[in-house]
Design an enzyme around this catalytic site. Structure first.
Site, PDB file in Angstrom:
ATOM      1  N   ASP A  40     -13.835 103.371 -18.000  1.00  0.00           N
ATOM      2  CA  ASP A  40     -13.429 103.386 -17.268  1.00  0.00           C
ATOM      3  C   ASP A  40     -12.684 105.331 -16.423  1.00  0.00           C
ATOM      4  O   ASP A  40     -12.679 105.775 -15.875  1.00  0.00           O
ATOM      5  CB  ASP A  40     -12.282 102.862 -16.320  1.00  0.00           C
ATOM      6  CG  ASP A  40     -13.523 101.798 -16.473  1.00  0.00           C
ATOM      7  OD1 ASP A  40     -14.453 101.971 -16.128  1.00  0.00           O
ATOM      8  OD2 ASP A  40     -12.630 100.495 -15.590  1.00  0.00           O
ATOM      9  N   LYS A  61     -17.046  88.609 -20.878  1.00  0.00           N
ATOM     10  CA  LYS A  61     -16.065  87.244 -20.591  1.00  0.00           C
ATOM     11  C   LYS A  61     -14.932  87.788 -20.246  1.00  0.00           C
ATOM     12  O   LYS A  61     -14.361  88.346 -20.838  1.00  0.00           O
ATOM     13  CB  LYS A  61     -15.144  86.196 -22.363  1.00  0.00           C
ATOM     14  CG  LYS A  61     -14.285  85.364 -21.958  1.00  0.00           C
ATOM     15  CD  LYS A  61     -14.217  84.377 -23.666  1.00  0.00           C
ATOM     16  CE  LYS A  61     -13.111  84.111 -23.794  1.00  0.00           C
ATOM     17  NZ  LYS A  61     -11.244  84.512 -23.220  1.00  0.00           N
ATOM     18  N   SER A 105     -13.790  89.124 -24.710  1.00  0.00           N
ATOM     19  CA  SER A 105     -12.605  89.205 -24.270  1.00  0.00           C
ATOM     20  C   SER A 105     -12.292  90.611 -24.286  1.00  0.00           C
ATOM     21  O   SER A 105     -12.109  91.933 -23.253  1.00  0.00           O
ATOM     22  CB  SER A 105     -12.581  87.834 -25.158  1.00  0.00           C
ATOM     23  OG  SER A 105     -11.102  87.369 -24.201  1.00  0.00           O
TER      24      SER A 105
END
Length: 548
Positions: free
Chosen positions: A301, A315, A290
């Site tokens: 990224d 998740k 999460s």
């Protein structure tokens, strides 16, 4: 049997009803099914052959209904709300002691630094016999836990049994507001590498990480390890705040998309960062989920840090809490979240269950590729894949049994009382003589278990008997069984390093609490060692991130 048939029928009826597209039809079906449920329950309650517990029966229905959606959509009853609030805020009224049931006894396994338990003289290893005169042996684990907690400012008396003391000891405390820190440990691993362990994402997680990094930079940190291993996540906004420490203001961290427009949101960094240049290594494993994955995915990224370890949990679902009647609550999944490149890292596809109700992982064939800031390829649908894989050392079945049955804990307690001199967590090592004392101490104790290999051998034997081959291979199977038994006799030496590490952590915790226990594990931690190596090797660091 009727109960088992009853609730799946109701769940299926509700799912069919909610598939209608016209609002009028949808509301009619909802009202119709609620009426069916109410009248059905009334008849079952009146006519069923045995007496039924209405609360238990309805709870079974609610849990079955929500369980058909995903594991994260849950009903929280009024008597569970306080524990739910504790998990989400990291705060509760208590004395700052953590207990565990070992051999049917409630044992203090950790003392939180600076709170009442420590100041009032409670020690790791103490057995709690009574709380305010109530014997814990007559209570369930949940009931005894509730007795320990309470309103801030109220007194509580513990009757404890301490190793080496013949008579029970009574200790008095005053409950206070306990805040479980999101950063249980931060410090310097070398002259220039900082380490920050983040265990939760409750309020102030971002502030704690920010303050830790600032303090460590003042001590000379030129690189930082952010440890998210085993972190199950928490508040999404704190994931944004932590990412903001390393990336500039105005950068997208995460976006959410749900069924209703109100849940389609984008979260950008709002503050000036602490440092956008310091090399970062993020540690993840299968227990990182999460909000942990949001942080790891965001830094990946933007090529802001190297991610090391194992693939994360996967998740990619967002939950919110909604108040219900009678002070209960609903935690419901409202959206999926996406990293800055547009990745949703959700592994399991709960929207498309198999006929038997099981859930499948998203197949590789439909996973999509994305490009990071420097052009590296990353994928969705499978958690966060580390830039550098470092396989964690799996705990052996032996060490798990020794931990679960409390043998490691009990030996450490006795060892410290016999060797009371304070040890240095960074240099202490249990000597060969000390380990041999443990091996001798274990003689005669029952720590039997079946290894994975033994389970496989049993299955093979069973199949051989079914296929009528057992007579032909009986001797070979018995030889394998004997060999396994012989090896198990030497397992305390075979897994010496694992057992020794856990013993050292337990011993050091008696003197230096949780922080000492963390420091004791560094010398055995392959992921930390690899992270230090990468942070020291500028060329390797840049090569992994494709930085020119």
């Amino acid at each position: 049997m009727r109960k088992k048939v009853l609730f799946p029928f109701i769940v299926i009826a509700c799912i069919v009803a909610l598939s209608f597209t016209k609002p009028a039809d949808r509301y009619f079906e909802i009202a119709k099914n609620l009426d069916i449920f109410a009248t059905l329950f009334k008849e079952v309650n009146a006519l069923y052959v045995d007496e039924v517990n209405p609360n238990k029966l309805i709870r079974t229905g609610i849990d079955a209904m929500l369980g058909s959606l995903d594991p994260y959509t849950n009903y929280i009853a009024e008597d569970e709300v306080e524990d739910y609030r504790t998990v989400n805020t990291g705060q509760y009224g208590g004395i700052g002691a953590i207990t565990r049931e070992i051999g049917g006894k409630t044992i203090v396994t950790m003392i939180m630094d600076g709170y009442g338990a420590q100041k009032g003289g409670l020690k790791i290893g103490d057995e709690v016999l009574e709380i305010d005169g109530v014997q814990l042996s007559k209570l369930s684990r949940e009931e005894s836990g509730q007795l320990m907690k309470g309103q801030v400012g109220t007194p509580v008396t513990l009757t404890i049994k301490r190793y080496g003391s013949e008579q029970p000891i009574k200790l008095q405390f005053k409950r206070e507001k306990i805040k479980v820190h999101n950063v249980p440990y931060s410090g310097m691993l070398s002259n220039d590498i900082a380490y920050i362990q983040l265990s939760d994402f409750t309020p102030d997680a971002g502030k704690e990480v920010r303050n830790s990094l600032i303090a460590l930079k003042e001590k000379g940190a030129k690189g930082v390890i952010l440890d998210l291993r085993g972190n199950p996540g928490g508040l999404l906004i704190e994931a944004v705040n932590i990412s903001n420490i390393f990336i500039p203001k105005g950068k997208l961290v995460v976006s959410t998309k749900g069924k209703i427009p109100e849940n389609n949101l984008s979260y950008e960094t709002l503050n000036a960062p602490v440092d956008t240049e310091i090399p970062v290594a993020v540690l993840i494993n299968r227990g990182s989920a999460s909000a942990s994955e949001i942080v790891a995915g965001t830094l990946q990224d933007y090529d802001r840090g190297v991610v090391l370890g194992e693939r994360s949990y996967g998740k990619g679902l967002v939950q919110v809490s909604r108040p219900l009647s009678y002070n209960s609550q609903l935690k419901v999944t409202t959206a999926k979240y996406y990293t800055p490149t547009g990745r949703c890292i959700q592994v399991l596809d709960y929207a498309h269950r198999r006929d038997d109700g099981s859930v499948a992982s998203i197949p590789d064939s439909i996973k999509r590729s994305f490009k990071t800031s420097t052009g590296r390829t990353v994928y969705d649908g499978g958690g966060i894949e580390p830039d550098i894989k470092v396989e964690a050392v799996e705990a052996s079945a032996l060490t798990q049994v020794l931990f679960e049955k409390g043998f490691l804990f009990d030996f450490a307690t006795q060892y410290v009382y016999k060797n009371p001199e304070v040890v240095d967590p960074k240099t202490f090592s249990l000597s060969d003589e000390g380990y041999q004392q443990f091996v001798t101490w274990m003689k005669g104790k029952d720590y039997s278990y079946k290894s994975y290999l033994e389970h496989e051998l049993e299955e093979l034997t069973g199949e051989a008997k079914k296929e009528k081959y057992y007579g032909e291979i009986k001797n070979q199977l018995e030889q394998v069984k004997t060999r396994i038994a012989e090896n198990k006799k030497n397992e305390l030496m075979l897994y010496k390093n694992q057992v020794k590490m856990l013993l050292e952590e337990e011993i050091i915790a008696r003197f230096h609490l949780e922080k000492g226990s963390v420091e004791a594990g560094f010398k055995y931690d392959n992921e930390v060692k690899k992270a230090i190596e990468v942070l020291h090797d500028t060329q390797q660091y840049k090569k992994v991130l494709n930085i020119q």
